[in-house]
Motif scaffolding. Structure first.
Motif, PDB file in Angstrom:
ATOM      1  N   THR A  96      -3.237   5.157  -8.325  1.00 32.24           N
ATOM      2  CA  THR A  96      -2.971   4.148  -7.261  1.00 32.24           C
ATOM      3  C   THR A  96      -2.933   5.097  -5.994  1.00 32.24           C
ATOM      4  O   THR A  96      -3.847   4.634  -4.871  1.00 32.24           O
ATOM      5  CB  THR A  96      -1.526   3.588  -7.315  1.00 32.24           C
ATOM      6  OG1 THR A  96      -1.523   2.822  -8.457  1.00 32.24           O
ATOM      7  CG2 THR A  96      -1.441   2.818  -6.015  1.00 32.24           C
ATOM      8  N   ALA A  99      -6.757   5.849  -5.321  1.00 31.00           N
ATOM      9  CA  ALA A  99      -7.327   4.510  -4.794  1.00 31.00           C
ATOM     10  C   ALA A  99      -7.075   4.025  -3.586  1.00 31.00           C
ATOM     11  O   ALA A  99      -7.874   3.710  -2.761  1.00 31.00           O
ATOM     12  CB  ALA A  99      -7.154   3.598  -5.768  1.00 31.00           C
ATOM     13  N   SER A 100      -5.652   4.239  -3.105  1.00 31.21           N
ATOM     14  CA  SER A 100      -5.268   3.414  -1.856  1.00 31.21           C
ATOM     15  C   SER A 100      -4.159   4.451  -0.915  1.00 31.21           C
ATOM     16  O   SER A 100      -3.682   3.739  -0.138  1.00 31.21           O
ATOM     17  CB  SER A 100      -4.713   2.131  -2.105  1.00 31.21           C
ATOM     18  OG  SER A 100      -3.672   2.209  -3.091  1.00 31.21           O
TER      19      SER A 100
END
Length: 291
Positions: A96, A99-100
């Motif tokens: 996570t 990714a972001s």
């Protein structure tokens, strides 16, 4: 006793998450001598409103408002409780973070209607607000015994809650009260020596990184969000890598298990009642959708 309004404020702008910050008295919660491994996940499911029932309540609001002459569907405001978040450290994994960055850790859900939007125009109309919440919602407060928590049963919001949950009392118990009833256990876990040990293990891992000055994952999140861009991602990935290496969230879950075992056992009669209320509410929601 000080009264706390729940439910309708939550319905208005998706402030469900704010409920998790308040507490329902639970007395002094002690650690269980025989904690149930994994009960934290069960407790999170109990503290989170039932998704099917809440979807049905939104449908009921829309139907009621349509009958009043308004085309309005409430924005989704379903909140999933994360007790790691409640004690200060929302879950984060490396995938996570890559990714972001820290985007997944930021508050989410509907806020104030955007200026100039159709929804903002609706909420500026007193007749719309009266249809939605009642002309004087404070005149029809329904309180849950012993908690000082309550909400109004007026307007389409109140009617929708009664349609799906059977009564305002059931709605309050199955949403706001259930959501807050375990926070005393989470608070007790924060006073356990294991809480600081988990943080210290993360700090030890971070000591060999460029971010050795961070005192806890909260420091990393704050610094990353402030930095933004590529630097946010670098901090987030380093943070998440150390969380995974030391089993940070696993440590917190094991710690929470000790206190949530005690609290869940204390609440067994209430949990049984809430489970049945939610089952019936989900059934009514399905009937409403089919109709």
């Amino acid at each position: 006793m000080k009264k706390r309004l729940i439910g309708l404020a939550m319905l208005a702008v998706g402030a469900t998450a704010a409920l998790a910050a308040s507490t329902v008295p639970g007395g002094t919660i002690t650690a269980s001598g025989t904690p149930i491994s994994g009960i934290t996940a069960q407790a999170e499911a109990y503290a989170s409103p039932d998704a099917a029932a809440e979807a049905g309540r939104h449908t009921a609001i829309r139907k009621c408002m349509a009958a009043a002459g308004y085309d309005y569907l409430p924005a989704p405001d379903f909140h999933t409780v994360d007790f790691n978040d409640n004690i200060g450290f929302k879950r984060l994994d490396v995938a996570t973070a890559k990714a972001s960055g820290y985007a997944s850790l930021q508050p989410s859900g509907p806020g104030e209607p955007a200026e100039g939007s159709t929804e903002a125009a609706l909420f500026a109309d007193p007749a719309f607000v009266a249809a939605l919440s009642g002309a004087r919602p404070e005149d029809d407060m329904v309180l849950h015994n012993g908690t000082g928590m309550g909400t109004s049963g007026q307007g389409c919001r109140g009617e929708a809650a009664k349609t799906i949950y059977g009564s305002m009392e059931n709605y309050i118990l199955a949403t706001g009260v259930a959501m807050n009833s375990l926070n005393s256990a989470a608070g007790a876990a924060m006073s356990d020596s294991g809480f600081q040990k988990a943080i210290d293990s993360w700090k030890d891992c971070m000591s060999s990184s460029p971010y050795a000055n961070f005192r806890s994952p909260a420091d990393a999140v704050g610094a990353g969000v402030e930095a933004g861009g590529l630097n946010e991602f670098k901090i987030a990935v380093t943070d998440a890598t150390c969380r995974e290496q030391v089993g940070f969230h696993g440590q917190l879950d094991a710690l929470l298990d000790k206190y949530l075992t005690t609290r869940m056992q204390q609440l067994e009669p209430e949990i049984t009642k809430v489970t049945e209320i939610r089952k019936q509410a989900a059934s009514r929601a399905a009937e409403l959708a089919a109709g």
